[in-house]
Design a protein around this motif. Sequence first.
Motif, PDB file in Angstrom:
ATOM      1  N   ALA A 206      37.045  28.414  24.365  1.00  0.00           N
ATOM      2  CA  ALA A 206      36.989  27.550  25.547  1.00  0.00           C
ATOM      3  C   ALA A 206      36.267  26.249  25.234  1.00  0.00           C
ATOM      4  O   ALA A 206      36.762  25.148  25.529  1.00  0.00           O
ATOM      5  N   ALA A 207      35.084  26.344  24.623  1.00  0.00           N
ATOM      6  CA  ALA A 207      34.309  25.148  24.295  1.00  0.00           C
ATOM      7  C   ALA A 207      35.042  24.280  23.269  1.00  0.00           C
ATOM      8  O   ALA A 207      35.083  23.040  23.391  1.00  0.00           O
ATOM      9  N   ALA A 208      35.632  24.918  22.249  1.00  0.00           N
ATOM     10  CA  ALA A 208      36.364  24.158  21.234  1.00  0.00           C
ATOM     11  C   ALA A 208      37.560  23.424  21.840  1.00  0.00           C
ATOM     12  O   ALA A 208      37.850  22.272  21.493  1.00  0.00           O
ATOM     13  N   SER A 209      38.263  24.069  22.757  1.00  0.00           N
ATOM     14  CA  SER A 209      39.423  23.444  23.403  1.00  0.00           C
ATOM     15  C   SER A 209      38.998  22.262  24.260  1.00  0.00           C
ATOM     16  O   SER A 209      39.639  21.193  24.241  1.00  0.00           O
TER      17      SER A 209
ATOM     18  N   VAL B 263      28.337  27.361  27.280  1.00  0.00           N
ATOM     19  CA  VAL B 263      29.684  27.028  27.764  1.00  0.00           C
ATOM     20  C   VAL B 263      29.614  25.995  28.880  1.00  0.00           C
ATOM     21  O   VAL B 263      30.404  25.042  28.919  1.00  0.00           O
ATOM     22  N   ALA B 264      28.649  26.144  29.783  1.00  0.00           N
ATOM     23  CA  ALA B 264      28.484  25.178  30.866  1.00  0.00           C
ATOM     24  C   ALA B 264      28.148  23.793  30.310  1.00  0.00           C
ATOM     25  O   ALA B 264      28.650  22.777  30.808  1.00  0.00           O
ATOM     26  N   ALA B 265      27.316  23.743  29.259  1.00  0.00           N
ATOM     27  CA  ALA B 265      26.955  22.458  28.662  1.00  0.00           C
ATOM     28  C   ALA B 265      28.169  21.787  28.031  1.00  0.00           C
ATOM     29  O   ALA B 265      28.366  20.566  28.165  1.00  0.00           O
ATOM     30  N   ALA B 266      29.006  22.569  27.326  1.00  0.00           N
ATOM     31  CA  ALA B 266      30.222  22.011  26.742  1.00  0.00           C
ATOM     32  C   ALA B 266      31.151  21.474  27.830  1.00  0.00           C
ATOM     33  O   ALA B 266      31.796  20.434  27.650  1.00  0.00           O
ATOM     34  N   ALA B 267      31.198  22.159  28.969  1.00  0.00           N
ATOM     35  CA  ALA B 267      32.040  21.704  30.077  1.00  0.00           C
ATOM     36  C   ALA B 267      31.545  20.384  30.643  1.00  0.00           C
ATOM     37  O   ALA B 267      32.340  19.492  30.980  1.00  0.00           O
ATOM     38  N   VAL B 268      30.236  20.216  30.741  1.00  0.00           N
ATOM     39  CA  VAL B 268      29.673  18.967  31.260  1.00  0.00           C
ATOM     40  C   VAL B 268      30.014  17.801  30.326  1.00  0.00           C
ATOM     41  O   VAL B 268      30.399  16.712  30.773  1.00  0.00           O
ATOM     42  N   VAL B 269      29.887  18.016  29.016  1.00  0.00           N
ATOM     43  CA  VAL B 269      30.254  16.971  28.051  1.00  0.00           C
ATOM     44  C   VAL B 269      31.738  16.638  28.179  1.00  0.00           C
ATOM     45  O   VAL B 269      32.136  15.465  28.150  1.00  0.00           O
ATOM     46  N   ALA B 270      32.570  17.663  28.344  1.00  0.00           N
ATOM     47  CA  ALA B 270      34.015  17.447  28.472  1.00  0.00           C
ATOM     48  C   ALA B 270      34.347  16.664  29.734  1.00  0.00           C
ATOM     49  O   ALA B 270      35.304  15.885  29.742  1.00  0.00           O
ATOM     50  N   VAL B 271      33.582  16.850  30.798  1.00  0.00           N
ATOM     51  CA  VAL B 271      33.813  16.087  32.030  1.00  0.00           C
ATOM     52  C   VAL B 271      33.666  14.599  31.762  1.00  0.00           C
ATOM     53  O   VAL B 271      34.509  13.774  32.155  1.00  0.00           O
ATOM     54  N   VAL B 272      32.590  14.223  31.079  1.00  0.00           N
ATOM     55  CA  VAL B 272      32.320  12.806  30.798  1.00  0.00           C
ATOM     56  C   VAL B 272      33.418  12.213  29.920  1.00  0.00           C
ATOM     57  O   VAL B 272      33.948  11.129  30.201  1.00  0.00           O
ATOM     58  N   LEU B 273      33.779  12.936  28.852  1.00  0.00           N
ATOM     59  CA  LEU B 273      34.841  12.443  27.972  1.00  0.00           C
ATOM     60  C   LEU B 273      36.188  12.394  28.691  1.00  0.00           C
ATOM     61  O   LEU B 273      36.982  11.474  28.491  1.00  0.00           O
TER      62      LEU B 273
END
Length: 484
Positions: free
Chosen positions: A291-294, A416-426
């Motif tokens: 999930a995080a990698a995707s 996983v939540a942290a990776a999702a937050v970074v993905a939101v910004v990108l």
Amino acid sequence: MSTLVTVDWLVLAPALAPVLGVVLVLVGDAVSPARRGGRWALPVAAVVLVAGAVLALRGSLLDPATPLRTLCLPAPDGACLWTAGPRTSTLQAGVLLAAAAALAVHHDARPRLRDTTVTATLLLAATTGGVAVAAARDLGTWLVALELATVPAVALVVLRGTRAAAHGGLSLLVTSLASFALLVLGAGLWLTATGDAAFSPESVAAAWADPERRAVLVLAVTALVSGVGFKLSLVPFHAWTPQAYATTDLGTTLFLAAASKLSAAAALLVVVEALVGSAGSVVVVLLGLPAAASLLLGTVVALRQDDAVRLLAWSTIAQAGWVVVPLTALSSDGLRASAGYVLTYAAATAVAFGVLARTGARSLAATRGLLRRDPLAGGALALALLVLAGLPPGVVGLVVKVLAVAAPVAEGVWPVAAAAVVAVVLGIAVYLRWVAVLVARPGEGDEPAHEGSRARSTTVVVVLGTAVLLVTSALPHALLGGLG
């Protein structure tokens, strides 16, 4: 005492509707072979799918505690091999409607299709598998239905007949074969670990309590998640996605991006639902890593794309990560959030591909100033992109992202939540970059070959899809309330 399996045909109707469509299309073609490639096959198939979606929505209004059940075994076992609660029924309706949208795009492109009868038949067959896998609760039906949702899609990709389409189809076929091998292995390990040929939470709990059986069950989950990951376009099983999307027609691409992803997500939900309440941190890692990698890889690569279809392909990979993020919570809230996310993604992606099909645009440059030149197409595409980014007025995109992150946060799955937050910004950068192109002043040579006057069916898809996004943004409960 009855010794027969009980069958409720009305409960099976959502899966039987596309089967009926296959029969009608093939019989019609046999009766009037001279009309091969004519106008009737695709509309008939689309009408049947919409009717099936209406029947499926009946289940979304039920109490989650009393789902629709059929194919029930006699006592004392009494297990039901087909279970469709509100969440499952809504996903089934989503698969059927996404497939109908793909047929509408195919209908406008029928002069360029090699055979409309074959196209309609393959799409209906794949839809049957997608609907069935969502409700299947035994290993055999689940496995066969998931492959039925995949194999006809491979044929749809290569049906275009070009060298590029053959390469895209070969890429999809190879990954499909690898996926099937993993799924068969996972099913065998699941049966070995639980001693049960069904996705039963009780059997899983008993297996998880035994250290030796738990190790086998972890291997089973690893194989099943990997197998479904190919179909969902999760990293590292994603490589086929940009190639297949970019080399086939937009009707098939819409089907792969929306209907097929709904089917794969529904299949994964069946597995995870059986694990809720029993599985531990090992399963969280198995779900969290891809999930995080995707999320991160899909979003970063999408930032570099100037081809609209490839950008949406990499967006699909990132959005697959979002679908899995809430599942890492291994909770009922996570299941609900995942279903809500994949439905929202499918609607927005169908609108985006519908606009590309309507305008004939294949690059970001070809959509420059589209909001000024064609407010309907430009406005619909802008809304779809804002939904995917999670920005107003695409409020439903923000709601499902919040719910997706809230589920792992509630269970303490912080990485996983942290990776999702970074993905939101990108992700905001990815989609706002395209929105900026839409609102820019068109330059000389930027206008694409406009097909709006000839794309009436596709326009209906764009309008209805936009209406769904607007309604669910204004009333998110209209979507989330039907997911149990």
